[in-house]
Design an enzyme around this catalytic site. Sequence first.
Site, mmCIF file in Angstrom:
data_model
loop_
_atom_site.group_PDB
_atom_site.id
_atom_site.type_symbol
_atom_site.label_atom_id
_atom_site.label_comp_id
_atom_site.label_asym_id
_atom_site.label_seq_id
_atom_site.Cartn_x
_atom_site.Cartn_y
_atom_site.Cartn_z
ATOM 1 N N HIS A 86 0.979 -0.862 -0.013
ATOM 2 C CA HIS A 86 0.080 -0.208 -0.237
ATOM 3 C C HIS A 86 0.851 0.887 -0.077
ATOM 4 C CE1 HIS A 86 0.504 0.132 4.171
ATOM 5 N NE2 HIS A 86 0.764 0.996 4.490
ATOM 6 N N ASP A 137 -0.147 -7.574 1.423
ATOM 7 C CA ASP A 137 0.239 -6.218 1.372
ATOM 8 C C ASP A 137 1.909 -6.171 1.381
ATOM 9 O OD1 ASP A 137 -0.067 -3.847 1.804
ATOM 10 O OD2 ASP A 137 -0.322 -3.253 4.441
ATOM 11 N N SER A 197 4.396 2.444 8.187
ATOM 12 C CA SER A 197 4.097 0.635 7.506
ATOM 13 C C SER A 197 5.306 0.548 6.504
ATOM 14 C CB SER A 197 2.764 1.393 6.523
ATOM 15 O OG SER A 197 1.777 2.085 6.808
#
Length: 251
Positions: free
Chosen positions: A67, A110, A201
């Site tokens: 992402h 992801d 992230s």
Amino acid sequence: MMHSLHTFLFFLLLACLGRNTLGSEIINGTKVPENSMLYMASVQNDRDSHVCGGFLINEEFVVTAAHCDDSNPTSVVLGTHDLNNVNNKMRYRVKRYKPRSYSNIKSGNDIMLLKLSEKARVEPIKLPKTKMKIKDKEKCRVAGWGQTGTGKGDAVHLQMVDVPIINLKGCKKKWAPFKLPANVICAGGDDTNKGFCQGDSGGPLVCGGVAVGVVSFNNNKNCNYPDVPNVYTDISKYLHWIKKILKKKNC
């Protein structure tokens, strides 16, 4: 009597300030010691701004979250903990690879690979050779330059925090009615005031010196813990895909 009351209130204020300032980075973590975790990568956009974390797995490839591609990363910075102290030797241009099956953060898969423009000059972190058996409540570690709390600014110095592994079956119950994607690990965020936040992230979940997970998502970008568990992509489920790309001579 009044003097004693003032003295008491003074020390009470010091105690409160201490609780609010010490270990307030990542979420209730600490600053990473110099010359350690140099495999950590700051994934950056064309304005040379931090957008995600990542980690070096060999001299030519960094792992991050798929992402993070939404932020159009163009380079990574390796070899420093201080994002105010970056020179051209630390910056590597990248080419991006993510699973064809990835569509959005909560559908799973992801994970993304970034091929560096030249060989990195720092030591990579190990990946699991096969599926690892991680015990419930085992203490692992996550690090990053992300926000220090919901709506707060990013950290300049790399931060780390120890988080407990959470039983996957129990994790799914706590996330209900939302259905977690396949191939994930849960750790931190639940029954603890420690975890990751936005900007972390793509960073690694490290257990026993091995990168076992990739920071994926939390509950609606809420970093006010305790909350539902934090979710990581399980690297062991993507080893075949990773090895296939690493073997390509001309990616």
